[in-house]
Design an enzyme around this catalytic site. Structure first.
Site: not given
Ligand SMILES: Cc1cc2nc3c(=O)[nH]c(=O)nc-3n(C[C@H](O)[C@H](O)[C@H](O)COP(=O)(O)OP(=O)(O)OC[C@H]3O[C@@H](n4cnc5c(N)ncnc54)[C@H](O)[C@@H]3O)c2cc1C
Length: 355
Positions: A257, A179, A347
């Site tokens: 998320s 990520r 995130e």
């Protein structure tokens, strides 16, 4: 609200546009002005003109990975709405190892994946159903069900706002990680103009390593399945978790998320928590930590709650504010930290606000 052009600067909207109309959370106050760039030249020009004028810029695409302050953005939003997909050759040429596909940053991601599967371009099918546009995919190296964009990305063409020029980064220079990428680590510097993907051609996807996906496909982990089946199975799994956008379903009014899965030394993984090797450390499940810190699905009161289908998604049930969302995120992060000594990291990109 449609953007209206100023007479002084024809590309710039003078009507304050609410960011909440452009984010999947449906949160965020007004932008001072708005530019919708439909060609690469417009995109570069819009950003360059703002930079020269000292005007803050927010590059926005699908709005599915941003949390924008209730106060909005005191600058210009440059919306990436460029289009175009070109392949270096058509058809299934047996003498070629694959196909090089150049995609404009503003192309919507999932329709592109659907077209890739249909054309027999292998390597994106497990990324089906992710919202947003193509240019955002290298920013956080999007990934799901065992695939990441870094596995098929050949290069990225960007406008570098510091060097004031167009540059190309080969995949090896993008510093991709879980990520993350050099683009996420150096926020705002690079405007992605195009993404070039190198895709194998065929009907079968790569080996399915992700256990849950293998189960739904009814294949042994490590074996291969037709891409069309993989896409169908991924969409089915994602829908069951509220991870495919549906305006009628508040469980999908989210950024997906909210926290990344923590990567920690092996000794720090709590007893019973799932974990996977990640370099010399282990990646553990943020969803497990959240659940075991006492937050079940649907947790919360009022307009912001955890999704009723997935503990990792913070959702707007309608009429929420960004501050309410952040307050729930802080509560969760605080209790997970207290209970397990692990600090969760958000995130999505926070715009004008802090966690
Ligand atoms: C229901 C749901 C499910 C999701 N599932 C997943 C998932 O499985 N895996 C995953 O990785 N993510 C997932 N996400 C997160 C998100 O969809 C992805 O990160 C997506 O790539 C973001 O694209 P976007 O166009 O919406 O970007 P935006 O939200 O518009 O932007 C995100 C960031 O990228 C920057 N950016 C966007 N375009 C450009 C550009 N052209 N140049 C430079 N910077 C740019 C923005 O400035 C911002 O900082 C999910 C989100 C939702 C709502």
């Amino acid at each position: 609200m449609p953007a209206r052009a100023c007479s002084a600067t024809p590309w710039r909207s003078c009507v304050p546009e609410l960011l909440s109309g452009h984010t999947t959370l449906r949160l965020g106050g007004p932008a001072r002005s708005w530019v919708r760039a439909t060609t690469t030249e417009e995109l570069v020009e819009a950003v360059r003109a703002c930079d020269e004028a000292g005007e803050p810029v927010l590059v926005l695409a699908g709005g599915s990975n941003v949390v924008v302050a209730d106060e909005g953005f005191a600058g210009t939003v440059v919306e990436v709405a460029t289009t175009g997909v070109t392949a270096d050759h058509e058809g299934d040429d047996p003498t070629c190892g694959g196909v090089l596909v150049t995609v404009a940053a503003g192309e919507p991601w999932d329709p592109f994946v659907a077209a890739a599967v249909e054309r027999g371009w292998v390597g994106l099918e497990a990324l089906s159903g992710i919202p947003g546009r193509v240019g955002a995919t290298p920013i956080q190296n999007v990934g799901a069900y065992g695939q990441e964009i870094s596995q098929t990305l050949a290069s990225v063409r960007v406008w570098d706002r510091v060097l004031k020029g167009v540059r190309s980064f080969a995949a090896a220079d993008c510093r991709f990680g879980y990520r993350t990428s050099r683009f996420k680590a150096d926020p705002g510097r690079h405007v992605v103009l195009e993404v070039v993907l190198q895709l194998r051609q065929g009907e079968l996807g790569p080996p399915v390593e992700y256990a849950e996906l293998a189960r739904v496909l009814d294949v042994e982990p490590g074996s291969r399945a037709p891409m069309t089946d993989v896409r169908r199975a991924v969409l089915e799994l994602r829908r069951s978790k509220g991870m495919v956008l549906d305006p009628a379903d508040h469980d999908t009014w989210s950024v997906g998320s909210f926290f990344t899965n923590p990567v920690v030394p092996a000794a720090d993984v709590p007893d019973g928590a799932p974990s996977w090797p990640q370099g010399d450390r282990l990646k553990t499940s943020a969803a497990w930590l959240i659940e075991h810190a006492g937050f079940g699905k649907g947790y919360g009161e009022g307009a912001v709650r955890l999704s009723t289908k997935h503990t990792l998604a913070l959702t707007n049930r309608g009429g929420a504010t960004t501050e309410e969302l952040l307050s729930l995120a802080r509560e969760i992060r605080g209790r997970v930290d207290e209970r397990f000594g692990i600090r969760l990291v958000n995130e999505p990109v926070l715009v004008g606000c802090e966690l």
